[in-house]
Design a protein around this motif. Structure first.
Motif, mmCIF file in Angstrom:
data_model
loop_
_atom_site.group_PDB
_atom_site.id
_atom_site.type_symbol
_atom_site.label_atom_id
_atom_site.label_comp_id
_atom_site.label_asym_id
_atom_site.label_seq_id
_atom_site.Cartn_x
_atom_site.Cartn_y
_atom_site.Cartn_z
ATOM 1 N N VAL A 277 0.858 -1.187 0.000
ATOM 2 C CA VAL A 277 0.000 0.000 0.000
ATOM 3 C C VAL A 277 0.889 1.231 0.000
ATOM 4 N N ASP A 278 0.490 2.243 -0.854
ATOM 5 C CA ASP A 278 1.192 3.519 -0.898
ATOM 6 C C ASP A 278 0.250 4.639 -0.495
ATOM 7 N N ALA A 279 0.803 5.672 0.103
ATOM 8 C CA ALA A 279 0.032 6.879 0.446
ATOM 9 C C ALA A 279 0.837 8.095 0.003
ATOM 10 N N ILE A 280 0.163 9.036 -0.655
ATOM 11 C CA ILE A 280 0.817 10.236 -1.167
ATOM 12 C C ILE A 280 0.135 11.465 -0.563
ATOM 13 N N HIS A 281 0.956 12.371 -0.092
ATOM 14 C CA HIS A 281 0.481 13.661 0.426
ATOM 15 C C HIS A 281 1.299 14.744 -0.285
ATOM 16 N N GLU A 282 0.632 15.531 -1.127
ATOM 17 C CA GLU A 282 1.364 16.498 -1.926
ATOM 18 C C GLU A 282 0.653 17.855 -1.965
ATOM 19 N N LYS A 283 1.423 18.893 -2.329
ATOM 20 C CA LYS A 283 0.903 20.253 -2.493
ATOM 21 C C LYS A 283 1.419 20.804 -3.819
ATOM 22 N N GLN A 284 0.516 21.258 -4.649
ATOM 23 C CA GLN A 284 0.881 21.807 -5.936
ATOM 24 C C GLN A 284 0.585 23.305 -5.974
ATOM 25 N N TYR A 285 1.253 23.992 -6.877
ATOM 26 C CA TYR A 285 1.114 25.456 -7.003
ATOM 27 C C TYR A 285 -0.317 25.822 -7.409
ATOM 28 N N GLY A 286 -0.908 26.648 -6.621
ATOM 29 C CA GLY A 286 -2.241 27.141 -6.926
ATOM 30 C C GLY A 286 -3.355 26.166 -6.668
ATOM 31 N N SER A 287 -3.081 25.090 -5.943
ATOM 32 C CA SER A 287 -4.140 24.115 -5.669
ATOM 33 C C SER A 287 -4.087 23.717 -4.203
ATOM 34 N N PRO A 288 -5.142 23.230 -3.650
ATOM 35 C CA PRO A 288 -5.134 22.815 -2.242
ATOM 36 C C PRO A 288 -4.316 21.538 -2.053
ATOM 37 N N TRP A 289 -4.104 21.159 -0.752
ATOM 38 C CA TRP A 289 -3.413 19.904 -0.456
ATOM 39 C C TRP A 289 -4.208 18.731 -1.028
ATOM 40 N N ASP A 290 -3.459 17.730 -1.494
ATOM 41 C CA ASP A 290 -4.102 16.570 -2.112
ATOM 42 C C ASP A 290 -3.525 15.298 -1.514
ATOM 43 N N ASP A 291 -4.389 14.371 -1.077
ATOM 44 C CA ASP A 291 -3.971 13.075 -0.517
ATOM 45 C C ASP A 291 -4.484 11.958 -1.404
ATOM 46 N N ARG A 292 -3.614 10.950 -1.603
ATOM 47 C CA ARG A 292 -4.022 9.784 -2.405
ATOM 48 C C ARG A 292 -3.494 8.501 -1.764
ATOM 49 N N VAL A 293 -4.247 7.447 -1.958
ATOM 50 C CA VAL A 293 -3.877 6.123 -1.445
ATOM 51 C C VAL A 293 -4.020 5.129 -2.581
ATOM 52 N N GLY A 294 -3.049 4.194 -2.677
ATOM 53 C CA GLY A 294 -3.119 3.202 -3.746
ATOM 54 C C GLY A 294 -2.351 1.934 -3.406
ATOM 55 N N LEU A 295 -2.396 0.993 -4.294
ATOM 56 C CA LEU A 295 -1.707 -0.289 -4.156
ATOM 57 C C LEU A 295 -0.471 -0.304 -5.039
ATOM 58 N N ASN A 296 0.531 -1.103 -4.611
ATOM 59 C CA ASN A 296 1.693 -1.312 -5.472
ATOM 60 C C ASN A 296 2.035 -2.795 -5.485
ATOM 61 N N PHE A 297 2.644 -3.244 -6.544
ATOM 62 C CA PHE A 297 3.094 -4.631 -6.627
ATOM 63 C C PHE A 297 4.362 -4.675 -7.459
ATOM 64 N N SER A 298 5.134 -5.721 -7.149
ATOM 65 C CA SER A 298 6.386 -5.941 -7.863
ATOM 66 C C SER A 298 6.516 -7.430 -8.151
ATOM 67 N N ILE A 299 6.675 -7.772 -9.417
ATOM 68 C CA ILE A 299 6.755 -9.185 -9.826
ATOM 69 C C ILE A 299 8.022 -9.374 -10.653
ATOM 70 N N PRO A 300 9.117 -9.858 -10.017
ATOM 71 C CA PRO A 300 10.317 -10.184 -10.810
ATOM 72 C C PRO A 300 10.036 -11.403 -11.692
ATOM 73 N N LEU A 301 10.480 -11.376 -12.894
ATOM 74 C CA LEU A 301 10.232 -12.473 -13.827
ATOM 75 C C LEU A 301 11.283 -13.566 -13.680
ATOM 76 N N PRO A 302 10.940 -14.812 -14.011
ATOM 77 C CA PRO A 302 11.915 -15.912 -13.927
ATOM 78 C C PRO A 302 13.114 -15.665 -14.833
ATOM 79 N N SER A 303 14.247 -16.209 -14.398
ATOM 80 C CA SER A 303 15.470 -16.059 -15.172
ATOM 81 C C SER A 303 16.313 -17.319 -15.030
ATOM 82 N N GLU A 304 16.816 -17.808 -16.143
ATOM 83 C CA GLU A 304 17.691 -18.981 -16.105
ATOM 84 C C GLU A 304 18.988 -18.687 -15.365
ATOM 85 N N VAL A 305 19.428 -17.448 -15.429
ATOM 86 C CA VAL A 305 20.657 -17.079 -14.727
ATOM 87 C C VAL A 305 20.504 -17.313 -13.229
#
Length: 417
Positions: A277-305
């Motif tokens: 899970v990721d959470a973002i809290h940011e402030k941009q020029y000329g806009s109010p504070w913005d909060d976002r929440v999301g999912l992340n995943f990481s899948i390394p692929l198989p390798s013969e090495v």
């Protein structure tokens, strides 16, 4: 008392001393039993502690493999703004996340099986070490008993040669014997004294070796174990004895652990994926504070090495374990045959050396009597006495080795008497 009776009384006393000493050497000695001696050695055995720690570690790994996730969580964070670029427009971002690795299909149970198999192997290794320790205690105890017997025989030999040297000295002073014979008798006595000193040194060394194993300077009583114990052993059939041997069991456990490791290697065909899970809290020029929440995943692929070395190592481990199991079965089978033949040979040697010792003792007494009455030479009487002592020691050694062979057969059947 009639002087003619002195040689006869001397011979009688020599025979009595020899028989009494031989009886002490052969009679069971009250003391520590072999089973208790092995228990004492096992209590202070450093290898046992090492294997027990390894067993607990393997059990802990098996328990840890029952976790929901393949590893610990990973925390991530980011902070970004526009100040470093020389501007001050207010672009600021805070981002954080947490992710956990996931088991691949069947990987968690395979990891548990590997750890459990290794723990079972260590259990059997404990039995192997106990068996090896029992044999070391047996060998050390036998060495101590044989050394004590050597001291007893050396005492008898010294007493006999000292008695003959005294008689020879009197005869030399009385002009009845040549001085060379007196010197010969004196030399025989000194040689017997040297043998006694060497025997006492052997006893001290043997007891010291036993003390290093047991923690106390005691000698186990091996004479209480014999043929009756072997006849009532639980595993008499050679195949049963081999299957019950802990060395074969540990080799088979190692094969099972290698097979489990091969299964784990197949299940680990790729690095573990991660999800979080990721959470973002940011402030941009000329806009109010913005909060976002999301999912992340990481899948390394198989390798013969990555996968090829893992599979190769697993195959090599399985091949090695299989080969070692075959070699262990062959070694144990050959050892069982040797243990059985050793017991048969020791039984025969015990009977023959005992009869030979009795005959040589009677011959030595007769030769000494013949020397005293002038029918034979001194060197012949001394040689007969030395041969009798050597045969008596061989008989006592054969008796101890017979008890050792009997106990060794019991250990081979899985019994520590």
């Amino acid at each position: 008392m009639n002087r003619a009776m002195h040689p006869i009384l001397s011979v009688a006393m020599a025979c009595a001393l020899a028989c009494a000493t031989f009886a002490r050497a052969q009679a069971p000695q009250s003391g520590l039993s072999f089973h208790d001696a092995v228990g004492m050695a096992w209590a202070i055995d450093p290898v046992r502690t090492e294997l027990q720690v390894g067993h607990l570690s393997a059990r802990a790994r098996a328990s840890a493999a029952g976790s929901w996730f393949a590893g610990g969580p990973t925390l991530s964070g980011e902070y970004m703004d526009d100040h470093m670029l020389g501007s001050n427009e207010g672009y600021t971002t805070y981002q954080g996340g947490v992710s956990v690795p996931l088991w691949l299909p069947g990987q968690g149970s395979a990891t548990q099986q590997v750890a459990s198999a290794e723990a079972a192997s260590l259990d059997e290794q404990l039995n192997v070490e106990h068996m090896a320790l029992s044999i070391r205690v047996l060998d050390a105890g036998a060495a101590a008993l044989i050394a004590r017997t050597r001291v007893d025989v050396a005492h008898v030999l010294y007493d006999a040669t000292a008695r003959m040297a005294t008689s020879a000295t009197r005869a030399v002073h009385g002009g009845e014997l040549a001085s060379a014979d007196g010197q010969m008798a004196q030399a025989a006595m000194e040689n017997a004294r040297n043998e006694l000193a060497m025997a006492q040194e052997e006893v001290e060394n043997a007891v010291a070796s036993l003390e290093a194993l047991l923690g106390r300077p005691v000698v186990p009583d091996l004479a209480r174990y014999g043929e009756g114990d072997v006849m009532h052993a639980r595993f008499i059939a050679p195949r049963d004895m081999e299957d019950n041997d802990p060395r074969i069991k540990v080799a088979h456990r190692n094969v099972e652990a290698a097979e489990a490791n091969m299964k784990l290697a197949r299940r680990s065909f790729m690095p573990n994926p991660e999800i979080g899970v990721d959470a973002i809290h940011e402030k941009q020029y000329g806009s109010p504070w913005d909060d976002r929440v999301g999912l992340n995943f990481s899948i390394p692929l198989p390798s013969e090495v990555r996968n090829t070395p893992i599979m190769s190592e697993a195959r090599n481990r399985l091949a090695t374990a299989t080969s070692q199991e075959t070699q262990a079965r062959r070694m144990v089978h050959l050892e069982m045959m040797r243990v059985r033949e050793r017991l048969i040979a020791a039984t025969t040697a015990r009977q023959t050396t005992r009869a030979a010792a009795d005959s040589m003792e009677r011959r030595a007494a007769a030769q000494e009597h013949a020397w005293r009455v002038g029918e034979t030479s001194l060197d012949t009487a001394l040689a007969a006495r030395l041969a009798a002592a050597s045969t008596r020691l061989a008989s006592a050694r054969a008796d101890v080795e017979w008890h050792v062979a009997s106990i060794r057969m019991l250990i081979a059947t899985g019994i520590v008497p």
